[in-house]
Design an enzyme around this catalytic site. Structure first.
Site, PDB file in Angstrom:
ATOM      1  CG  ASN A   1      43.587  54.154  45.008  1.00 22.90           C
ATOM      2  OD1 ASN A   1      44.167  54.675  44.049  1.00 22.90           O
ATOM      3  ND2 ASN A   1      44.060  53.100  45.630  1.00 22.90           N
TER       4      ASN A   1
ATOM      5  CG  PHE B   1      38.211  34.632  42.928  1.00 23.83           C
ATOM      6  CD1 PHE B   1      37.565  35.552  42.122  1.00 23.83           C
ATOM      7  CD2 PHE B   1      39.226  35.077  43.775  1.00 23.83           C
ATOM      8  CE1 PHE B   1      37.923  36.894  42.137  1.00 23.83           C
ATOM      9  CE2 PHE B   1      39.601  36.423  43.790  1.00 23.83           C
ATOM     10  CZ  PHE B   1      38.946  37.340  42.955  1.00 23.83           C
TER      11      PHE B   1
ATOM     12  NE  ARG C   1      44.656  44.534  51.435  1.00 30.05           N
ATOM     13  CZ  ARG C   1      45.897  44.876  51.727  1.00 30.05           C
ATOM     14  NH1 ARG C   1      46.238  46.132  51.722  1.00 30.05           N
ATOM     15  NH2 ARG C   1      46.815  43.978  52.011  1.00 30.05           N
TER      16      ARG C   1
ATOM     17  CG  ASP D   1      46.035  35.290  44.130  1.00 21.50           C
ATOM     18  OD1 ASP D   1      45.917  35.674  42.943  1.00 21.50           O
ATOM     19  OD2 ASP D   1      46.014  36.074  45.097  1.00 21.50           O
TER      20      ASP D   1
ATOM     21  CG  HIS E   1      38.503  47.066  47.591  1.00 29.15           C
ATOM     22  ND1 HIS E   1      39.331  47.912  48.295  1.00 29.15           N
ATOM     23  CD2 HIS E   1      39.326  46.156  46.988  1.00 29.15           C
ATOM     24  CE1 HIS E   1      40.600  47.537  48.113  1.00 29.15           C
ATOM     25  NE2 HIS E   1      40.614  46.483  47.332  1.00 29.15           N
ATOM     26  CG  ASP E   2      40.127  44.475  43.782  1.00 32.62           C
ATOM     27  OD1 ASP E   2      40.507  45.600  44.149  1.00 32.62           O
ATOM     28  OD2 ASP E   2      40.726  43.422  44.059  1.00 32.62           O
TER      29      ASP E   2
ATOM     30  N   GLY F   1      44.145  29.234  40.652  1.00 33.69           N
ATOM     31  CA  GLY F   1      42.857  29.192  39.973  1.00 33.69           C
ATOM     32  C   GLY F   1      42.244  30.573  39.866  1.00 33.69           C
TER      33      GLY F   1
HETATM   34  N1  SAM Z   1      44.036  39.520  49.585  1.00 34.70           N
HETATM   35  C1  SAM Z   1      45.334  40.097  49.333  1.00 34.70           C
HETATM   36  C2  SAM Z   1      45.639  41.224  50.294  1.00 34.70           C
HETATM   37  O1  SAM Z   1      44.743  41.640  51.033  1.00 34.70           O
HETATM   38  O2  SAM Z   1      46.795  41.662  50.306  1.00 34.70           O
HETATM   39  C3  SAM Z   1      45.485  40.571  47.888  1.00 34.70           C
HETATM   40  C4  SAM Z   1      44.490  41.616  47.471  1.00 34.70           C
HETATM   41  S1  SAM Z   1      44.755  42.203  45.801  1.00 34.70           S
HETATM   42  C5  SAM Z   1      43.912  43.721  45.831  1.00 34.70           C
HETATM   43  C6  SAM Z   1      43.683  41.189  44.858  1.00 34.70           C
HETATM   44  C7  SAM Z   1      44.144  39.745  44.756  1.00 34.70           C
HETATM   45  O3  SAM Z   1      43.155  39.024  44.027  1.00 34.70           O
HETATM   46  C8  SAM Z   1      45.450  39.568  44.015  1.00 34.70           C
HETATM   47  O4  SAM Z   1      46.294  38.709  44.742  1.00 34.70           O
HETATM   48  C9  SAM Z   1      45.016  38.962  42.689  1.00 34.70           C
HETATM   49  O5  SAM Z   1      45.985  38.136  42.112  1.00 34.70           O
HETATM   50  C10 SAM Z   1      43.791  38.171  43.100  1.00 34.70           C
HETATM   51  N2  SAM Z   1      42.847  37.932  42.011  1.00 34.70           N
HETATM   52  C11 SAM Z   1      42.368  38.825  41.108  1.00 34.70           C
HETATM   53  N3  SAM Z   1      41.501  38.245  40.275  1.00 34.70           N
HETATM   54  C12 SAM Z   1      41.439  36.939  40.661  1.00 34.70           C
HETATM   55  C13 SAM Z   1      40.694  35.816  40.186  1.00 34.70           C
HETATM   56  N4  SAM Z   1      39.864  35.954  39.157  1.00 34.70           N
HETATM   57  N5  SAM Z   1      40.863  34.621  40.809  1.00 34.70           N
HETATM   58  C14 SAM Z   1      41.722  34.499  41.868  1.00 34.70           C
HETATM   59  N6  SAM Z   1      42.443  35.527  42.373  1.00 34.70           N
HETATM   60  C15 SAM Z   1      42.295  36.732  41.773  1.00 34.70           C
END
Ligand code: SAM
Length: 307
Positions: free
Chosen positions: A264, A199, A214, A176, A217-218, A197
């Site tokens: 949302n 991703f 999750r 993360d 879906h972002d 890092g």
């Molecule tokens: N997977 C976890 C869950 O189901 O509770 C967290 C989901 S949250 C919606 C999105 C996660 O992606 C966060 O922990 C965020 O820090 C991480 N994240 C967002 N952009 C990222 C990136 N470019 N590289 C690594 N992690 C990232």
């Protein structure tokens, strides 16, 4: 519900409206109006003027319950509710509302993680849902034989912990953003490995099973193609990818929670919720040979893609 949560009603029960008003420095008449509405909503009980928590409120809304969703509900109250206020504009323009509601520009997680406290509220809020759904998501597919499970964007580590509960002794890593990893370590108590890092831009740790819970879906489709392409390239032949999201039915008529979550996502991210066929098409475009989708009955469903 949001107001009762913010005022600490569910921690103060059993109480009368007068006693709570005195304790909270609030208006007695208004407290009674709020508490009676909470009774009607099924959040409080009322007998002889004394209010108590219903079973649901005791379990999900009290801040110190092991299954608490108070963090997510408070985040919904303070942040998501304000983004939803601009839903008509989100629909007109097809984009999230961070600039309009909070004057914020820039990548989406810079908003979620504006301060360390905002990040903790958001991720511990997701943790509550994760604790309810990760065991079912892990149990949905046979992951035996996996040597290294890497949860990309794994947040507080609830999925990796659920994996370890089912497959003890296997390596599990949460990957993360750097600002998240200290919280992951704190919550998992060292049971999982962590790696900081991005991703999209950094190399992924080697693994024979990745998870994205999750996450897809972002993001917009081009970014999903980038991420799935990187995951596919990093996996050995036969390697697996576990996708945890709410699945929309193929006619896109339900379930309600997935369609509401999709709106949302419109208000706060670049993404949306998808059907099993849409995940299959995204995975096949990245090179995966097959996917299997399981509706879990939990707050997230589970799609397994195989290289
Ligand atoms: N997977 C976890 C869950 O189901 O509770 C967290 C989901 S949250 C919606 C999105 C996660 O992606 C966060 O922990 C965020 O820090 C991480 N994240 C967002 N952009 C990222 C990136 N470019 N590289 C690594 N992690 C990232």
């Amino acid at each position: 519900m949001f107001a009762a949560l913010e005022l600490g009603v569910f921690e103060a029960t059993p109480t009368t409206a007068e006693a709570f008003a005195a304790r909270a420095g609030a208006d007695g008449r208004a407290v009674a109006l709020l508490m009676d509405a909470c009774v009607a909503l099924g959040l409080l009980t009322k007998a002889d003027g004394v209010y108590g928590n219903t079973e649901e409120a005791e379990r999900y809304l009290k801040r110190d319950s092991p299954d608490t969703l108070a963090g997510y509900a408070l985040y919904s109250s303070n942040v998501l509710w304000k983004l939803w206020d601009h839903l008509p504009d989100a629909v007109r323009e097809g984009s999230h509302r961070w600039p309009q509601a909070f004057g914020m520009q820039g990548p989406i997680f810079s908003h979620f993680f504006k301060t360390d406290e905002a990040m903790r509220t958001f991720l511990t809020g997701l943790h509550g849902f994760g604790m309810l759904s990760s065991p079912q998501a892990i149990a949905a597919h046979d992951l035996s034989g996996v040597a290294h499970f890497v949860d990309l964007g794994g947040g507080t580590g609830h999925l990796a912990l659920a994996f370890l509960d089912r497959y003890p002794g296997v390596r599990a890593t949460v990957f993360d953003l750097p600002q998240v990893v200290p919280l992951t370590r704190e919550i998992t108590g060292g049971r999982v490995e962590t790696m900081a890092g991005n991703f999209f831009t950094d190399p992924l740790p080697e693994a024979d099973c990745y998870a994205v819970a999750r996450i897809l879906h972002d993001w917009s489709e081009p970014k999903i193609h980038t991420l799935l392409g990187k995951i596919y390239a990093a996996l050995p032949e036969g390697g697996r990818l576990l996708i945890c999201e709410m699945l929309v039915n193929e006619a896109r008529t339900g379930p309600t929670r997935a369609l509401m979550q999709s709106l949302n996502m419109l208000t706060c991210t670049e993404g949306q919720e998808r059907t099993a066929a849409e995940y299959d098409a995204l995975c096949r475009a990245a090179g995966f040979r097959e996917t299997r989708a399981v509706v879990t009955g939990a707050p997230v469903d589970a799609v397994l893609a195989i290289k």
